[in-house]
Design a protein around this motif. Structure first.
Motif, PDB file in Angstrom:
ATOM      1  N   GLN A  29       0.820  -1.210   0.000  1.00  0.00           N
ATOM      2  CA  GLN A  29       0.000   0.000   0.000  1.00  0.00           C
ATOM      3  C   GLN A  29       0.858   1.266   0.000  1.00  0.00           C
ATOM      4  O   GLN A  29       0.528   2.250  -0.665  1.00  0.00           O
ATOM      5  CB  GLN A  29      -0.936   0.022   1.210  1.00  0.00           C
ATOM      6  N   ILE A  73       2.000   1.773  -3.590  1.00  0.00           N
ATOM      7  CA  ILE A  73       0.905   2.303  -4.411  1.00  0.00           C
ATOM      8  C   ILE A  73       0.673   3.781  -4.115  1.00  0.00           C
ATOM      9  O   ILE A  73       0.489   4.596  -5.022  1.00  0.00           O
ATOM     10  CB  ILE A  73      -0.383   1.488  -4.174  1.00  0.00           C
ATOM     11  N   ASP A  74       0.678   4.119  -2.832  1.00  0.00           N
ATOM     12  CA  ASP A  74       0.440   5.505  -2.436  1.00  0.00           C
ATOM     13  C   ASP A  74       1.546   6.439  -2.934  1.00  0.00           C
ATOM     14  O   ASP A  74       1.301   7.628  -3.173  1.00  0.00           O
ATOM     15  CB  ASP A  74       0.327   5.611  -0.912  1.00  0.00           C
ATOM     16  N   GLY A  80       1.197   5.944  -7.363  1.00  0.00           N
ATOM     17  CA  GLY A  80      -0.106   6.144  -7.983  1.00  0.00           C
ATOM     18  C   GLY A  80      -0.420   7.594  -8.314  1.00  0.00           C
ATOM     19  O   GLY A  80      -0.802   7.914  -9.465  1.00  0.00           O
ATOM     20  N   ASP A 114       0.402  -7.003  -7.163  1.00  0.00           N
ATOM     21  CA  ASP A 114      -0.677  -6.183  -6.611  1.00  0.00           C
ATOM     22  C   ASP A 114      -0.471  -4.704  -6.916  1.00  0.00           C
ATOM     23  O   ASP A 114      -1.431  -3.972  -7.183  1.00  0.00           O
ATOM     24  CB  ASP A 114      -0.782  -6.391  -5.093  1.00  0.00           C
ATOM     25  N   ARG A 139      -1.208  -4.147 -10.746  1.00  0.00           N
ATOM     26  CA  ARG A 139      -2.641  -4.087 -11.047  1.00  0.00           C
ATOM     27  C   ARG A 139      -3.216  -2.701 -10.760  1.00  0.00           C
ATOM     28  O   ARG A 139      -3.963  -2.134 -11.565  1.00  0.00           O
ATOM     29  CB  ARG A 139      -3.392  -5.143 -10.237  1.00  0.00           C
ATOM     30  N   GLU A 140      -2.853  -2.136  -9.636  1.00  0.00           N
ATOM     31  CA  GLU A 140      -3.401  -0.834  -9.244  1.00  0.00           C
ATOM     32  C   GLU A 140      -2.892   0.285 -10.147  1.00  0.00           C
ATOM     33  O   GLU A 140      -3.665   1.154 -10.566  1.00  0.00           O
ATOM     34  CB  GLU A 140      -3.037  -0.535  -7.785  1.00  0.00           C
ATOM     35  N   ALA A 184      -4.362   0.359 -13.678  1.00  0.00           N
ATOM     36  CA  ALA A 184      -5.714   0.929 -13.652  1.00  0.00           C
ATOM     37  C   ALA A 184      -5.692   2.450 -13.615  1.00  0.00           C
ATOM     38  O   ALA A 184      -6.627   3.115 -14.092  1.00  0.00           O
ATOM     39  CB  ALA A 184      -6.488   0.386 -12.457  1.00  0.00           C
ATOM     40  N   LEU A 185      -4.611   3.026 -13.084  1.00  0.00           N
ATOM     41  CA  LEU A 185      -4.485   4.476 -12.986  1.00  0.00           C
ATOM     42  C   LEU A 185      -3.887   5.114 -14.236  1.00  0.00           C
ATOM     43  O   LEU A 185      -3.884   6.341 -14.355  1.00  0.00           O
ATOM     44  CB  LEU A 185      -3.621   4.843 -11.776  1.00  0.00           C
TER      45      LEU A 185
END
Length: 286
Positions: free
Chosen positions: A71, A74-75, A78, A101, A104-105, A108-109
């Motif tokens: 996380q 990602i933060d 992203g 993981d 994937r995120e 999508a962005l």
């Protein structure tokens, strides 16, 4: 085999600059200069203006360091992906991650390319890329787990090992559904290698090119450059550019770089010498 990254179809003669933007507090080169969100966004935007074809965003230091959860990663990356996609809809956006993981995120962005530099450490990453239609870098790290340094690595033939590993990963990615025209291979200079290994790979880079897979090289300010010339971290640009030009002449197509302007000019000069493009402003004796 051809290469398509995001909306861009890459010609065989194209030489692409992949700009490095590290949103980490402990990167080996910038030391956290772009850890702040706005600093990272500004650098990514500036890299496009300076001539980068791809912007590669990372949220985890390659070497040992603080733990970064999925996380957290990602933060970190992203918001930079989102901001860059809004400002430059056509630019190719890459994210440097070995985690499915995270991939994937960020896809999508708006991420187009997953730059996986640890030899497929997460076996699910190819499936994630396949599901989304993104592109993938297949790399050689000498079997090391992510974020570890090599300790006296040995190979019977380092180039043969690189070719076997990268092409096997590429073939498995295609079998998993990744687009054949969305795969690059990266020998990963310094990863799982000493300086002699990285120099041997550079000398014989044409053997990787001969596999038919487009080749990405990450040479920028690496230790093999510093040790070859016995210079410090911030005196490696001339050596990096020499290795860049040599690799381009050997057939590499994508060049991951900290110094975008200088790398762009070096590669443009290669293109002009090869006859792939005309001089930008030829006036002498005309």
């Amino acid at each position: 085999m051809g290469l398509r990254l995001g909306a861009r179809t890459v010609a065989d003669t194209d030489l692409l600059v992949m700009a490095i933007v590290n949103r980490t507090p402990d990167s080996f080169y910038d030391g956290g200069e772009t850890f702040g969100l706005q600093a990272a966004i500004d650098k990514a935007t500036r890299a496009v203006d300076e001539g980068a074809d791809i912007v590669d965003i990372g949220g985890v230091k390659a070497g040992p360091g603080e733990e970064v959860t999925v996380q957290m990663e990602i933060d970190r990356v992203g918001p930079v992906v989102v901001a860059l996609r809004e400002r430059h809809p056509a630019i190719v956006i890459s994210v440097d991650t070995y985690r499915a993981d995270v991939a994937r995120e960020v896809i999508a962005l708006g991420c187009d390319l997953v730059n996986e530099a640890w030899g497929g450490a997460d076996p699910q990453i190819a499936s994630v890329v396949a599901e989304t239609g993104a592109a993938l870098v297949c790399s050689h790290a000498g079997g090391l787990p992510p974020r570890t340094d090599p300790d006296r690595p040995q190979y019977d033939d380092v180039v043969a090992d690189v070719i076997n590993t990268c092409t096997s990963l590429a073939d498995k990615a295609v079998a998993a559904g990744v687009r054949r025209d969305g795969i690059l291979i990266d020998p990963c200079h310094d990863f799982g290698k000493n300086t002699f290994h990285s120099l041997e790979i550079t000398r014989r880079l044409d053997e990787l090119v001969a596999t038919g897979w487009p080749v990405l090289v990450a040479l920028s300010n690496k230790d093999f450059v510093g040790e070859s010339l016995d210079v410090g971290l911030y005196d490696r640009l001339p050596g990096t550019l020499a290795a860049t030009v040599y690799s381009a002449m050997k057939g590499a197509q994508v060049f991951r770089a900290h110094n975008v302007v200088e790398t762009r000019q070096a590669l443009d000069m290669v293109s002009v010498i090869r006859g792939d493009r005309p001089p930008k402003n030829a006036r002498r004796a005309l």
